[in-house]
Structure formats: structure tokens, C-alpha cells
Motif scaffolding. Sequence first.
Motif, PDB file in Angstrom:
ATOM      1  N   LEU A  23       0.747  -1.227   0.023  1.00 11.26           N
ATOM      2  CA  LEU A  23      -0.179   0.002  -0.050  1.00 11.26           C
ATOM      3  C   LEU A  23       0.826   1.253  -0.115  1.00 11.26           C
ATOM      4  N   LEU A  24       1.818   1.263   0.827  1.00  7.55           N
ATOM      5  CA  LEU A  24       2.769   2.475   0.908  1.00  7.55           C
ATOM      6  C   LEU A  24       3.538   2.469  -0.447  1.00  7.55           C
ATOM      7  N   GLU A  25       4.037   1.687  -1.085  1.00 15.12           N
ATOM      8  CA  GLU A  25       4.506   1.894  -2.333  1.00 15.12           C
ATOM      9  C   GLU A  25       3.491   2.180  -3.497  1.00 15.12           C
ATOM     10  N   LEU A  26       2.290   1.874  -3.357  1.00 12.93           N
ATOM     11  CA  LEU A  26       1.347   2.279  -4.354  1.00 12.93           C
ATOM     12  C   LEU A  26       1.151   3.768  -4.043  1.00 12.93           C
ATOM     13  N   MET A  27       1.077   4.240  -3.093  1.00 12.85           N
ATOM     14  CA  MET A  27       0.682   5.421  -2.672  1.00 12.85           C
ATOM     15  C   MET A  27       1.589   6.487  -2.992  1.00 12.85           C
ATOM     16  N   LEU A  28       2.831   6.039  -2.897  1.00 13.26           N
ATOM     17  CA  LEU A  28       4.138   6.907  -3.024  1.00 13.26           C
ATOM     18  C   LEU A  28       4.211   6.972  -5.059  1.00 13.26           C
ATOM     19  N   PHE A  35      10.483  10.814  -3.822  1.00 10.61           N
ATOM     20  CA  PHE A  35      11.683   9.695  -3.318  1.00 10.61           C
ATOM     21  C   PHE A  35      11.007   8.200  -3.367  1.00 10.61           C
ATOM     22  N   SER A  36       9.957   7.808  -4.270  1.00  6.70           N
ATOM     23  CA  SER A  36       9.140   6.606  -4.354  1.00  6.70           C
ATOM     24  C   SER A  36      10.153   5.559  -4.609  1.00  6.70           C
ATOM     25  N   ALA A  37      11.149   5.866  -5.430  1.00  5.93           N
ATOM     26  CA  ALA A  37      12.049   4.737  -5.864  1.00  5.93           C
ATOM     27  C   ALA A  37      13.221   4.316  -4.918  1.00  5.93           C
ATOM     28  N   GLU A  38      13.303   5.289  -3.853  1.00  6.59           N
ATOM     29  CA  GLU A  38      14.172   5.044  -2.711  1.00  6.59           C
ATOM     30  C   GLU A  38      13.834   3.958  -1.591  1.00  6.59           C
ATOM     31  N   ALA A  39      14.151   2.694  -1.729  1.00 12.11           N
ATOM     32  CA  ALA A  39      13.999   1.713  -0.825  1.00 12.11           C
ATOM     33  C   ALA A  39      13.983   2.303   0.658  1.00 12.11           C
ATOM     34  N   SER A  40      15.261   2.864   0.733  1.00  8.27           N
ATOM     35  CA  SER A  40      15.496   3.249   2.152  1.00  8.27           C
ATOM     36  C   SER A  40      14.353   4.328   2.750  1.00  8.27           C
ATOM     37  N   ARG A  42      11.241   4.566   1.835  1.00  7.71           N
ATOM     38  CA  ARG A  42       9.950   3.698   1.858  1.00  7.71           C
ATOM     39  C   ARG A  42      10.321   3.222   3.358  1.00  7.71           C
ATOM     40  N   GLN A  43      11.239   2.498   3.458  1.00 10.99           N
ATOM     41  CA  GLN A  43      11.340   1.575   4.878  1.00 10.99           C
ATOM     42  C   GLN A  43      11.420   2.596   6.149  1.00 10.99           C
ATOM     43  N   ASN A  44      11.858   3.662   5.843  1.00  8.89           N
ATOM     44  CA  ASN A  44      12.038   4.651   7.046  1.00  8.89           C
ATOM     45  C   ASN A  44      10.434   5.142   7.238  1.00  8.89           C
ATOM     46  N   LEU A  45       9.811   5.453   6.131  1.00 15.11           N
ATOM     47  CA  LEU A  45       8.670   5.773   6.182  1.00 15.11           C
ATOM     48  C   LEU A  45       7.613   4.840   6.667  1.00 15.11           C
ATOM     49  N   LEU A  46       7.815   3.796   6.602  1.00 11.16           N
ATOM     50  CA  LEU A  46       6.907   2.638   7.021  1.00 11.16           C
ATOM     51  C   LEU A  46       7.240   2.527   8.628  1.00 11.16           C
ATOM     52  N   GLU A  47       8.263   2.655   8.908  1.00 12.97           N
ATOM     53  CA  GLU A  47       8.973   2.396  10.658  1.00 12.97           C
ATOM     54  C   GLU A  47       8.206   3.631  11.188  1.00 12.97           C
ATOM     55  N   VAL A  80       0.590   7.679   7.383  1.00 15.32           N
ATOM     56  CA  VAL A  80       1.808   7.936   6.389  1.00 15.32           C
ATOM     57  C   VAL A  80       1.769   9.473   5.989  1.00 15.32           C
ATOM     58  N   TRP A  81       0.512   9.905   5.719  1.00 11.17           N
ATOM     59  CA  TRP A  81       0.540  11.266   5.382  1.00 11.17           C
ATOM     60  C   TRP A  81       0.970  12.396   6.456  1.00 11.17           C
ATOM     61  N   TYR A  82       0.761  12.047   7.683  1.00 10.23           N
ATOM     62  CA  TYR A  82       1.106  12.868   8.901  1.00 10.23           C
ATOM     63  C   TYR A  82       2.609  12.704   8.855  1.00 10.23           C
TER      64      TYR A  82
END
Length: 121
Positions: A23-28, A35-40, A42-47, A80-82
Motif C-alpha cells: 500500500l505504501l509503495e502504491l501510494m508513493l 522519493f518513491s524509488a528509494e527503498a531506504s 520507503r522503509q523509514n517512512l513505514l517504520e 503515512v500522510w502525517y
Amino acid sequence: MSTDDNTAKRCLAMCPLFEAELLLELMLRTWQHPFSAEASFRQNLLESTTELLMTAARESCTEVFIEGLPANQMNFVSAVWYTEWSAVQDDPEERSRRKQWLEDIRRALPSCFCPTDLLES
């Protein structure tokens, strides 16, 4: 309040699952976050989103993250937005494009940013 009424707690349970990453990947990607292509990223945003939902899910949480949305009613999208909104405040990198992403998400998914009782009709 029962656990069933705590949206943040239910969304927190989803965070360690593959579906949260998806879901995060799709949103980005859908709303073209710079920064959607940056795995780090995405991981930091999810954490960070997971940490926010942990706080929001506490029965004792009185913090207001998004005006008009009780903390215990935060969902994955609003969390995620916040989280990204908070990060943009401190990081000038790609600020205008990141702010555009925030505006696009809020405009595309307005029901994610209002109390659940307004959706029950």
C-alpha cells in the motif's frame, strides 16, 4: 472504547505485513512522490508510520496529529500522510514536490482524514 473502535490499533496490526509495504509503495508511486524509488526512504517512512500508529492506538493518547481526526481513528493512509508532513517540515530537499504529494493524497482520499462517524451513513 473497544479495540474494534480503535482504527489506529487495527491499522497498526497491518504494519508488519507485506500489504502495508504494498500500500505504501502504491501510494508513493501513484501520486508520484519524489522519493518513491528509494527503498531506504520507503522503509523509514513505514517504520515512522508504525511508531505513529503505536502512539495513536494507545487508549490514553490525547495528542492531535491531524485536526478534526481523533488519534485512535487514524488509519494507515492518514498516518503515512502525517509522518511525511512532519518530515517535510524539517527537510528542505524536494520540499515543493513533497508538499504537492501531500496535497494530492489529501485531495484524492479525503475520507481518510475525517472521523469514522462521519462516514457511517
